[in-house]
Write a protein that holds these residues in place. Structure first.
Motif, mmCIF file in Angstrom:
data_model
loop_
_atom_site.group_PDB
_atom_site.id
_atom_site.type_symbol
_atom_site.label_atom_id
_atom_site.label_comp_id
_atom_site.label_asym_id
_atom_site.label_seq_id
_atom_site.Cartn_x
_atom_site.Cartn_y
_atom_site.Cartn_z
ATOM 1 N N PRO A 329 0.917 -1.291 -0.026
ATOM 2 C CA PRO A 329 0.102 -0.015 0.110
ATOM 3 C C PRO A 329 0.973 1.157 -0.009
ATOM 4 C CG PRO A 329 -0.761 -1.479 1.705
ATOM 5 C CD PRO A 329 0.600 -2.182 1.186
ATOM 6 N N PHE A 330 0.373 2.396 -0.595
ATOM 7 C CA PHE A 330 1.009 3.600 -0.577
ATOM 8 C C PHE A 330 1.472 4.192 0.543
ATOM 9 C CE2 PHE A 330 0.974 8.142 -0.909
ATOM 10 C CZ PHE A 330 2.242 8.110 -1.989
ATOM 11 N N GLU A 331 0.256 3.963 1.642
ATOM 12 C CA GLU A 331 0.403 4.599 2.731
ATOM 13 C C GLU A 331 1.676 3.744 3.702
ATOM 14 O OE1 GLU A 331 -2.132 2.952 1.683
ATOM 15 O OE2 GLU A 331 -3.682 4.698 1.624
ATOM 16 N N VAL A 332 2.045 2.703 3.462
ATOM 17 C CA VAL A 332 3.356 1.953 3.959
ATOM 18 C C VAL A 332 4.455 2.646 3.551
ATOM 19 C CG1 VAL A 332 4.502 -0.037 4.173
ATOM 20 C CG2 VAL A 332 2.114 -0.132 4.257
ATOM 21 N N PHE A 333 4.506 3.119 2.162
ATOM 22 C CA PHE A 333 5.534 3.806 1.542
ATOM 23 C C PHE A 333 5.799 5.110 2.100
ATOM 24 C CE2 PHE A 333 6.802 6.883 -1.744
ATOM 25 C CZ PHE A 333 7.974 6.734 -1.738
ATOM 26 N N SER A 334 4.746 5.835 2.371
ATOM 27 C CA SER A 334 4.597 7.186 3.043
ATOM 28 C C SER A 334 5.018 7.114 4.339
ATOM 29 C CB SER A 334 3.075 7.797 2.869
ATOM 30 O OG SER A 334 2.974 8.913 3.497
ATOM 31 N N LYS A 335 4.816 6.220 5.125
ATOM 32 C CA LYS A 335 5.202 6.077 6.585
ATOM 33 C C LYS A 335 6.643 5.744 6.379
ATOM 34 C CE LYS A 335 4.549 3.888 10.977
ATOM 35 N NZ LYS A 335 3.675 2.841 11.823
ATOM 36 N N ALA A 336 7.216 4.951 5.535
ATOM 37 C CA ALA A 336 8.620 4.703 5.600
ATOM 38 C C ALA A 336 9.297 5.924 5.194
ATOM 39 C CB ALA A 336 8.781 3.441 4.318
ATOM 40 N N CYS A 337 8.896 6.804 4.200
ATOM 41 C CA CYS A 337 9.442 8.114 4.001
ATOM 42 C C CYS A 337 9.450 9.095 5.346
ATOM 43 C CB CYS A 337 8.847 8.497 2.773
ATOM 44 S SG CYS A 337 9.032 7.970 1.323
ATOM 45 N N THR A 338 8.602 9.030 6.153
ATOM 46 C CA THR A 338 8.491 9.790 6.962
ATOM 47 C C THR A 338 9.357 9.303 8.155
ATOM 48 O OG1 THR A 338 5.922 10.079 6.540
ATOM 49 C CG2 THR A 338 6.951 10.884 8.799
ATOM 50 N N VAL A 339 9.401 7.875 8.577
ATOM 51 C CA VAL A 339 10.523 7.634 9.509
ATOM 52 C C VAL A 339 11.862 7.737 9.062
ATOM 53 C CG1 VAL A 339 11.201 5.464 10.326
ATOM 54 C CG2 VAL A 339 8.785 5.682 10.296
#
Length: 431
Positions: A329-339
């Protein structure tokens, strides 16, 4: 007051719990019964040691064996165990031992601490985690004892084995051999090297992955998360070993051990301060990536690194982000970038402060120290004991942030609902 605390968000309660354990640990380490008669321990060093233990790091400003009595060493071992399993998991375990029921609030806290999706089966999971930890650490004690009993009296060898097993499985690089030697005297001992590596790897995989392996017993049947963790871990171990062997004058076993240890454990069989800049940079990268979610290790986590790599790959292949015939999911990629971004900002900020406070050390040394603290690793070029009070406070905060998580730490005090208003989108140029 207690009612107000209970109303706090789970992430905030977990952070407060870690902070309280750190403070209590520091006070216990300051007691006369904890300090050797021929040693002197300042509060900043007790606080540093307690933080390093609870955050399962292993950075030390004073040697544990040379400054603390048996009681003090037991306190450090207990702090490592609490930090590795998590304050909430230990609390739930004690409640279960007292044969009391676990409420919804307690289940939610464990869910947040172990980074899992739901609260179904939480009690069974905690029981499995505690049993798994005991089995791994017991195996580590037995195998380590075979080595240490050759050099120490039986009772002392037993205690060193217990302490070492707890520290290794919880990915904390503490040792009680004395003289700031770590495991350098045993750099050619195959049994201790492999035992330590085994404990570090399994402790860094994450409890959910280990349970998934025991249940499915086939790589093809594993969950996507388990496949990602295992494949990324293997790639990092092999890549780290090859790079360290190519850049440093070490044996293949030494290169493998340091590659494993840099993934948040912090044990060393070679003097890290004598490594080349290329070798130190390799360790910095491994330390920053760290272990896996739900494990005893730190860093941005293997799954985060995997998602970022897969996104870059998707840009070249024109495919959706995914792996093993599954889309991510794109939400997982978004969280990975944030972290990753928050972690980089934390490391850069800490390194900058250390450069200002400790101008006599090189940039690589200070950055290595900061990344080691963030990744809760514990490796050091040997400068930690000589750092000033302000620098130690910077590393204390970094270790705490690394254990709790930069993303969690940032959102601790933000407790507001999502806005209902959305503005019109407009594109901007990137790159």
């Amino acid at each position: 007051m207690l009612a107000k605390i209970k109303k706090q968000p789970p992430g905030r309660l977990i952070a407060i719990g870690f902070a309280l354990v750190i403070l209590i640990g520091a006070l216990l380490l300051m007691l006369p019964v904890s300090v050797r008669n021929d040693a002197k321990v300042h509060f900043i060093d007790a606080l540093f040691t307690s933080t390093s233990a609870v955050c399962v790091t292993g950075l030390i400003s004073i040697d544990v064996a040379d400054h603390f009595t048996f009681f003090g060493q037991v306190v450090v071992a207990a702090l490592i165990q609490i930090g590795g399993l998590g304050v909430t998991s230990i609390g739930v375990g004690l409640i279960l031992a007292a044969r009391k029921n676990i409420g919804i609030k307690g289940r939610i806290l464990v869910k947040e601490a172990l980074n899992i999706d739901g609260i179904k089966g939480i009690v069974r999971l905690v029981k499995a985690v505690l049993l798994m930890t005991f089995c791994f650490e017991l195996a580590g004690v037995i195998l380590s004892f075979i080595v240490f009993v050759q050099d120490y009296p039986v009772l002392k060898a037993l205690w060193i084995s217990i302490f070492h097993s707890i520290a290794a499985f919880n990915n904390s690089g503490f040792d009680i051999l004395g003289g700031l030697r770590n495991l350098i005297p045993y750099q050619s001992n195959v049994l201790l090297n492999l035992t330590t590596c085994g404990l570090i790897i399994f402790g860094g995989l994450g409890f959910l992955v280990i349970l998934d392996i025991l249940k499915k017993r086939s790589f093809r049947k594993l969950t996507l998360h388990s496949k990602v963790v295992l494949s990324t871990t293997l790639a990092l171990l092999l890549g780290g070993t090859l790079l360290l062997k190519a850049t440093e004058n070490v044996t293949w076993m030494g290169a493998f051990f340091q590659s494993v240890s840099a993934r948040t454990a912090g044990f060393s069989t070679y003097p890290i301060g004598e490594f080349t800049n290329a070798g130190l940079f390799t360790l910095i990268v491994l330390m920053f990536i760290g272990a896996s979610p739900g494990s005893t290790g730190g860093g941005i986590k293997t799954s985060t690194f995997f998602v970022l790599v897969q996104h870059v790959r998707s840009l070249f292949t024109k495919r959706h982000i995914g792996a093993f015939r599954r889309s991510i999911p794109f939400e997982v990629f978004s969280k990975a970038c944030t972290v990753t971004l928050l972690s980089m900002l934390l490391v850069c900020g800490g390194t900058f402060l250390l450069c200002v406070l400790e101008p006599e050390y090189s940039f690589v040394q200070l950055m290595f120290e900061e990344v080691s603290a963030f990744g809760t690793v514990g490796l050091s070029t040997g400068i930690t004991p000589d750092l000033g009070v302000a620098s130690k406070l910077v590393l204390i905060f970094t270790m705490f942030a690394g254990r709790v998580g930069a993303f969690t730490l940032l959102t601790l005090w933000i407790d507001r609902p999502l806005p209902n208003i959305r503005y019109t989108e407009e594109s901007i140029t990137i790159g």
